[in-house]
Design an enzyme around this catalytic site. Structure first.
Site, PDB file in Angstrom:
ATOM      1  N   SER A  52       0.005  -2.259   2.442  1.00 53.82           N
ATOM      2  CA  SER A  52       0.636  -0.949   2.604  1.00 53.82           C
ATOM      3  C   SER A  52       0.486  -0.392   4.009  1.00 53.82           C
ATOM      4  O   SER A  52      -0.558  -0.558   4.658  1.00 53.82           O
ATOM      5  CB  SER A  52      -0.025   0.024   1.619  1.00 53.82           C
ATOM      6  OG  SER A  52       0.280   1.356   1.953  1.00 53.82           O
ATOM      7  N   GLY A 110       6.014  -1.103 -13.026  1.00 52.11           N
ATOM      8  CA  GLY A 110       6.095  -0.124 -11.943  1.00 52.11           C
ATOM      9  C   GLY A 110       7.456  -0.146 -11.256  1.00 52.11           C
ATOM     10  O   GLY A 110       8.344  -0.936 -11.600  1.00 52.11           O
ATOM     11  N   GLN A 111       7.596   0.735 -10.260  1.00 53.31           N
ATOM     12  CA  GLN A 111       8.875   0.799  -9.531  1.00 53.31           C
ATOM     13  C   GLN A 111       9.255  -0.557  -8.935  1.00 53.31           C
ATOM     14  O   GLN A 111      10.337  -1.103  -9.199  1.00 53.31           O
ATOM     15  CB  GLN A 111       8.790   1.827  -8.395  1.00 53.31           C
ATOM     16  CG  GLN A 111      10.022   1.764  -7.484  1.00 53.31           C
ATOM     17  CD  GLN A 111       9.898   2.593  -6.220  1.00 53.31           C
ATOM     18  OE1 GLN A 111      10.497   3.642  -6.135  1.00 53.31           O
ATOM     19  NE2 GLN A 111       9.153   2.119  -5.231  1.00 53.31           N
ATOM     20  N   ASP A 112       8.367  -1.131  -8.123  1.00 51.92           N
ATOM     21  CA  ASP A 112       8.720  -2.365  -7.410  1.00 51.92           C
ATOM     22  C   ASP A 112       8.843  -3.537  -8.371  1.00 51.92           C
ATOM     23  O   ASP A 112       9.723  -4.396  -8.211  1.00 51.92           O
ATOM     24  CB  ASP A 112       7.646  -2.704  -6.364  1.00 51.92           C
ATOM     25  CG  ASP A 112       7.656  -1.736  -5.197  1.00 51.92           C
ATOM     26  OD1 ASP A 112       8.383  -0.736  -5.268  1.00 51.92           O
ATOM     27  OD2 ASP A 112       6.933  -1.998  -4.219  1.00 51.92           O
ATOM     28  N   GLU A 137      -0.137   2.498   4.525  1.00 51.13           N
ATOM     29  CA  GLU A 137      -1.246   3.447   4.420  1.00 51.13           C
ATOM     30  C   GLU A 137      -2.492   2.879   5.129  1.00 51.13           C
ATOM     31  O   GLU A 137      -3.380   3.627   5.539  1.00 51.13           O
ATOM     32  CB  GLU A 137      -1.519   3.728   2.935  1.00 51.13           C
ATOM     33  CG  GLU A 137      -2.533   4.800   2.615  1.00 51.13           C
ATOM     34  CD  GLU A 137      -2.114   6.238   2.921  1.00 51.13           C
ATOM     35  OE1 GLU A 137      -0.925   6.490   3.183  1.00 51.13           O
ATOM     36  OE2 GLU A 137      -3.010   7.106   2.919  1.00 51.13           O
ATOM     37  N   ARG A 166      11.170   5.767  -8.923  1.00 52.55           N
ATOM     38  CA  ARG A 166       9.897   6.168  -8.330  1.00 52.55           C
ATOM     39  C   ARG A 166       9.138   7.087  -9.287  1.00 52.55           C
ATOM     40  O   ARG A 166       9.751   7.922  -9.986  1.00 52.55           O
ATOM     41  CB  ARG A 166      10.203   6.905  -7.026  1.00 52.55           C
ATOM     42  CG  ARG A 166       9.034   7.267  -6.148  1.00 52.55           C
ATOM     43  CD  ARG A 166       8.217   6.100  -5.731  1.00 52.55           C
ATOM     44  NE  ARG A 166       7.690   6.226  -4.381  1.00 52.55           N
ATOM     45  CZ  ARG A 166       6.563   5.634  -3.992  1.00 52.55           C
ATOM     46  NH1 ARG A 166       5.847   4.913  -4.847  1.00 52.55           N
ATOM     47  NH2 ARG A 166       6.157   5.740  -2.735  1.00 52.55           N
ATOM     48  N   SER A 226      -1.731   3.225  -7.297  1.00 51.19           N
ATOM     49  CA  SER A 226      -0.927   3.355  -6.088  1.00 51.19           C
ATOM     50  C   SER A 226      -0.732   4.789  -5.585  1.00 51.19           C
ATOM     51  O   SER A 226      -0.049   4.989  -4.583  1.00 51.19           O
ATOM     52  CB  SER A 226       0.451   2.718  -6.329  1.00 51.19           C
ATOM     53  OG  SER A 226       1.219   3.562  -7.161  1.00 51.19           O
ATOM     54  N   TYR A 243      -7.697   4.826  -1.223  1.00 53.04           N
ATOM     55  CA  TYR A 243      -6.602   3.882  -1.490  1.00 53.04           C
ATOM     56  C   TYR A 243      -6.354   2.990  -0.265  1.00 53.04           C
ATOM     57  O   TYR A 243      -6.265   1.763  -0.378  1.00 53.04           O
ATOM     58  CB  TYR A 243      -5.328   4.655  -1.858  1.00 53.04           C
ATOM     59  CG  TYR A 243      -4.070   3.811  -1.870  1.00 53.04           C
ATOM     60  CD1 TYR A 243      -3.733   3.038  -2.975  1.00 53.04           C
ATOM     61  CD2 TYR A 243      -3.200   3.789  -0.767  1.00 53.04           C
ATOM     62  CE1 TYR A 243      -2.574   2.257  -2.980  1.00 53.04           C
ATOM     63  CE2 TYR A 243      -2.052   3.018  -0.770  1.00 53.04           C
ATOM     64  CZ  TYR A 243      -1.738   2.256  -1.875  1.00 53.04           C
ATOM     65  OH  TYR A 243      -0.603   1.485  -1.873  1.00 53.04           O
ATOM     66  N   GLY A 280       2.195  -5.705 -12.319  1.00 53.59           N
ATOM     67  CA  GLY A 280       2.806  -4.408 -12.010  1.00 53.59           C
ATOM     68  C   GLY A 280       4.285  -4.375 -12.339  1.00 53.59           C
ATOM     69  O   GLY A 280       5.043  -3.611 -11.749  1.00 53.59           O
ATOM     70  N   LEU A 340      -6.049  -6.375 -14.216  1.00 57.17           N
ATOM     71  CA  LEU A 340      -6.709  -6.693 -12.939  1.00 57.17           C
ATOM     72  C   LEU A 340      -8.226  -6.557 -13.031  1.00 57.17           C
ATOM     73  O   LEU A 340      -8.945  -7.074 -12.191  1.00 57.17           O
ATOM     74  CB  LEU A 340      -6.208  -5.745 -11.845  1.00 57.17           C
ATOM     75  CG  LEU A 340      -4.775  -5.910 -11.374  1.00 57.17           C
ATOM     76  CD1 LEU A 340      -4.468  -4.887 -10.292  1.00 57.17           C
ATOM     77  CD2 LEU A 340      -4.532  -7.317 -10.842  1.00 57.17           C
ATOM     78  N   ALA A 389      -1.504  -2.087  -8.949  1.00 63.74           N
ATOM     79  CA  ALA A 389      -2.538  -1.343  -8.218  1.00 63.74           C
ATOM     80  C   ALA A 389      -2.549   0.090  -8.730  1.00 63.74           C
ATOM     81  O   ALA A 389      -1.582   0.540  -9.352  1.00 63.74           O
ATOM     82  CB  ALA A 389      -2.241  -1.330  -6.721  1.00 63.74           C
TER      83      ALA A 389
END
Ligand code: NAP
Ligand code: G4F
Length: 326
Positions: free
Chosen positions: A123, A11-13, A125, A182, A82, A147, A8, A57, A80
């Site tokens: 997460s 991605g952002q992170d 979530e 983001r 996300s 998710y 990832g 993945l 992921a």
């Protein structure tokens, strides 16, 4: 020199974590999936300093080969699907990436790099319809989206592999974290981009979903530091990472529009098309374990975060406007 494998990384992170690991003198290897066109926007500034390997993945052998070849000391599994609303539209694919993707990573680690330390991107979530407030490492999960359900699998399989095979596997239960990097579909960035477009005359209104929802929003640059700290401990464990403060989407709108002297009420239209089949109304985390053991605390607060994001989008959208005028 330690070697870190980051899934990832585009991605952002992944991009903030790669920045941090390079500052700490790691050899950073980012895993990217094959696309018909590269999407290296967030890591453009790092391309001379990191290595990229192709893997997915969904593809077990690609993960085993990568781990056998690069022999990582640390593995950060950030890849992921996300975006929560997409998980209702593509629930099976979400399960493949976000749930089974984790066990594919753990299996690859078990056979090809058993001494590597592993970080799983869990997460908030997973708390969904919350059982207590604030949420900590012992709060029961009640996910409210495909998710969230997939992330619960990823979380427990990480715990299970740690306990079954004595792996150094940690799970970070991260609450929402944002930045100018983001994705545009997430609510903070949708708002800050929308504000810039309205202020600079490219659009008039912003269509939103449930503006009463509350989240515990932090800065991604602070949160990747916590990921790294988890892998530097003597023992593997799981940690909640959060700011401890919840704000509503309505407060976010007020701050972001207010930052450029606009009144959000004149521009925001609530559109039922953005409501979710099952909503997570209110998340707020208790990160006292991370503070106590990792010495981790967030540095950037919500107001500063939103100002930073609006300023960045004003600059970005401003460049588009200027280019059109040429
Ligand atoms: P993001 O910006 O959406 O990045 C997701 C990354 O996963 C992208 O690099 C994407 O690659 C990659 N990816 C997706 N499917 C893949 C596959 N099949 N094989 C290989 N790579 C794949 O997400 P983020 O905000 O950085 O979040 C990082 C992780 O933390 C995710 O697991 C997310 O679920 C979790 N998390 C995020 C937050 C948050 O608030 N940001 C909070 C808690 C947990 P492409 O660029 O090719 O699409
Ligand atoms: O920004 P969001 O889409 O993030 P959400 O669903 O909380 O998920 C993010 O944080 C999770 C951690 O808790 C991560 F695991 C996940 O990967 C992702 O990074 O929505 C935040 C809230 C929701 O309640 C949503 O209903 O904002 C509400 N909202 C209101 N209007 C909206 C909108 N969200 C989006 N994306 N777009 C809207 O127009």
């Amino acid at each position: 020199m330690k070697t870190a494998l980051v899934t990832g990384v585009t991605g952002q992170d992944g991009s903030y974590l790669a920045d941090l690991l390079l500052r700490k003198d790691y050899r950073v290897v980012g895993m990217v999936r094959r696309l018909s066109m590269e999407n290296f926007g967030r890591i453009e500034h790092l391309l001379d300093d990191i290595e990229l390997v192709q893997g997915d993945l969904l593809d077990q052998m690609s993960l085993i080969d990568i781990m056998a070849e690069i022999k990582p000391d640390e593995i950060y599994n950030l890849a992921a699907m996300s975006f929560v609303p997409t998980s209702w539209k593509q629930p099976v694919l979400t399960g493949e990436f976000t749930a089974l993707g984790v066990i594919r990573m753990l299996e690859a680690l078990r056979v090809a790099a058993p001494n590597a330390r592993f970080y799983q991107a869990s997460s908030s979530e997973m708390f969904g319809k919350v059982r207590e407030t604030p949420q900590n490492e012992l709060t029961p999960f009640y996910p409210r989206s495909p998710y969230g359900v997939a992330k619960v699998y990823g979380h427990w399989i990480t715990v299970n592999y740690r306990e079954s095979y004595n792996l150094f596997a940690c799970s970070g239960i991260l609450f929402n974290h944002e930045s100018p990097r983001r994705g545009l579909e997430f609510v903070t960035r949708k708002v800050t981009d929308g504000v810039a477009r309205i202020k600079l005359g490219l659009q008039k209104e912003l269509r939103m979903g449930n503006i009463a929802a509350k989240r515990d929003w932090g800065f991604a640059g602070d949160f990747v530091e916590a990921m790294w700290r988890m892998l530097q401990q003597d023992e593997p464990d799981d940690y909640v990472i959060a700011t401890g403060e919840a704000r509503s989407v309505e407060e976010l709108l007020g701050l972001a529009f207010g930052h450029v002297d606009l009144d959000w009420r004149e521009h925001v239209v609530v559109d039922s098309g953005f409501l979710r089949p099952a909503e997570v109304d209110y998340l707020v985390g208790d990160a006292s374990k991370a503070k106590r053991i990792l010495g981790w605390e967030p540095e950037i607060g919500f107001e500063e975060l939103i100002s930073m994001m609006v300023d960045a989008d004003m600059e970005l959208v401003g460049r588009t406007v200027a280019a059109r005028g040429r």
